[in-house]
Design an enzyme around this catalytic site. Structure first.
Site, PDB file in Angstrom:
ATOM      1  N   ARG A  37      38.850  33.311  44.909  1.00 35.25           N
ATOM      2  CA  ARG A  37      40.025  33.862  44.192  1.00 35.25           C
ATOM      3  C   ARG A  37      40.462  35.204  44.761  1.00 35.25           C
ATOM      4  O   ARG A  37      41.649  35.528  44.746  1.00 35.25           O
ATOM      5  CB  ARG A  37      39.697  33.997  42.700  1.00 35.25           C
ATOM      6  CG  ARG A  37      40.884  34.428  41.829  1.00 35.25           C
ATOM      7  CD  ARG A  37      40.524  34.377  40.342  1.00 35.25           C
ATOM      8  NE  ARG A  37      41.676  34.589  39.466  1.00 35.25           N
ATOM      9  CZ  ARG A  37      41.903  35.707  38.772  1.00 35.25           C
ATOM     10  NH1 ARG A  37      41.073  36.713  38.842  1.00 35.25           N
ATOM     11  NH2 ARG A  37      42.978  35.800  38.006  1.00 35.25           N
ATOM     12  N   ILE A  63      48.787  36.191  38.841  1.00 36.55           N
ATOM     13  CA  ILE A  63      47.858  35.074  39.040  1.00 36.55           C
ATOM     14  C   ILE A  63      47.215  34.878  37.669  1.00 36.55           C
ATOM     15  O   ILE A  63      46.751  35.837  37.047  1.00 36.55           O
ATOM     16  CB  ILE A  63      46.826  35.378  40.151  1.00 36.55           C
ATOM     17  CG1 ILE A  63      45.808  34.247  40.313  1.00 36.55           C
ATOM     18  CG2 ILE A  63      46.101  36.701  39.952  1.00 36.55           C
ATOM     19  CD1 ILE A  63      44.928  34.376  41.584  1.00 36.55           C
ATOM     20  N   SER A  64      47.233  33.650  37.157  1.00 40.46           N
ATOM     21  CA  SER A  64      46.765  33.401  35.788  1.00 40.46           C
ATOM     22  C   SER A  64      45.293  33.761  35.640  1.00 40.46           C
ATOM     23  O   SER A  64      44.519  33.738  36.589  1.00 40.46           O
ATOM     24  CB  SER A  64      46.945  31.925  35.419  1.00 40.46           C
ATOM     25  OG  SER A  64      48.299  31.557  35.428  1.00 40.46           O
ATOM     26  N   GLN A  65      44.923  34.066  34.395  1.00 38.34           N
ATOM     27  CA  GLN A  65      43.523  34.331  34.056  1.00 38.34           C
ATOM     28  C   GLN A  65      42.694  33.076  34.347  1.00 38.34           C
ATOM     29  O   GLN A  65      43.122  31.966  34.023  1.00 38.34           O
ATOM     30  CB  GLN A  65      43.484  34.664  32.564  1.00 38.34           C
ATOM     31  CG  GLN A  65      42.135  35.056  32.043  1.00 38.34           C
ATOM     32  CD  GLN A  65      42.187  35.356  30.549  1.00 38.34           C
ATOM     33  OE1 GLN A  65      43.256  35.582  29.980  1.00 38.34           O
ATOM     34  NE2 GLN A  65      41.029  35.342  29.926  1.00 38.34           N
TER      35      GLN A  65
END
Ligand code: SAH
Length: 213
Positions: A37, A63-65
């Protein structure tokens, strides 16, 4: 683009955190344990990459959790070879998760800057989506429909009709619906005009905006 033992260790800790928060799908957890990530984020955020938090990327997006990525992916119930559509390519992190699960992935992004950046970046890491599209997710992707599942990774003020009509019978649409706060909603297509609807609590996404930019 390095992936060190330190990164791998932090990633395993993140997987453990997701388990304690209730994620149980082993394939989803494995994918999150594998995908670097930190490489999807701007370098100034490297130290934060394995916290369970959303972070800024280019073009004022996020960027999503990881928990949210895992939660939505779990709801899609992906099987090897499924044809899936993602709305909101963004950094490509969610796209990579879908690729690792063996799906044929189509993903739409409305911000040209992100579309270009992620189109170059994802293949470098070895994640090959079927196609990344610069376009407006509100209209879906009729030419590649029907889909086994569709995921929307931005907050939708309403459920776009084309997304429901581009699902296979038995197909699943996972979409956060609402304004400032959204209700995570799952639609399962039971028949041509018959949809089952389930709700899974509140989340916060950047807004699903109309038209390209
Ligand atoms: N899945 C991404 C999340 C990015 S945030 C990731 O893991 O990084 C949501 C993304 O949706 C943003 O990149 C935003 O530009 C995009 N978006 C917003 N409205 C859209 C629309 N109508 N069509 C396609 N993409 C859209």
């Amino acid at each position: 683009m390095k992936d060190t033992l330190k990164h791998q260790g932090l990633r395993q800790k993140l997987v453990d955190i997701l388990k304690t928060k209730g994620i149980t799908d082993e394939k989803v957890l494995l994918a999150i344990g594998k995908i670097p990530r930190h490489l999807f984020m701007d370098s100034s955020f490297l130290d934060h990459a394995y916290q369970d938090k959303a972070f800024p990327i280019a073009a004022d997006q996020t960027i999503s959790q990881p928990y949210t990525v895992a939660f939505q992916t779990e709801l899609m119930q992906i099987k090897q070879g499924d044809t899936v559509l993602e709305i909101g390519t963004g950094s490509g992190y969610q796209t990579a998760v879908l690729c690792l699960l063996g799906a044929k992935v189509f993903s739409i992004e409305r911000q040209n800057e992100l579309y270009k950046k992620t189109s170059k970046f994802l293949p470098k890491l070895g994640y090959r989506a079927k196609r990344l599209v610069f376009g407006d997710g509100y209209i879906g992707l009729e030419t590649e429909a029907p889909f086994d599942s569709i995921i929307v990774t931005a907050g939708a003020p309403f459920v776009p009709k084309p997304l429901l009509s581009q699902l296979k019978i038995g197909g699943r649409l996972v979409i956060p619906v609402g304004g400032d706060v959204q209700m995570m909603t799952l639609f399962i297509r039971k028949g041509p005009k018959d949809f089952e609807q389930h709700e899974f609590g509140e989340f916060r996404f950047v807004p699903l905006l109309e038209d390209k930019n």
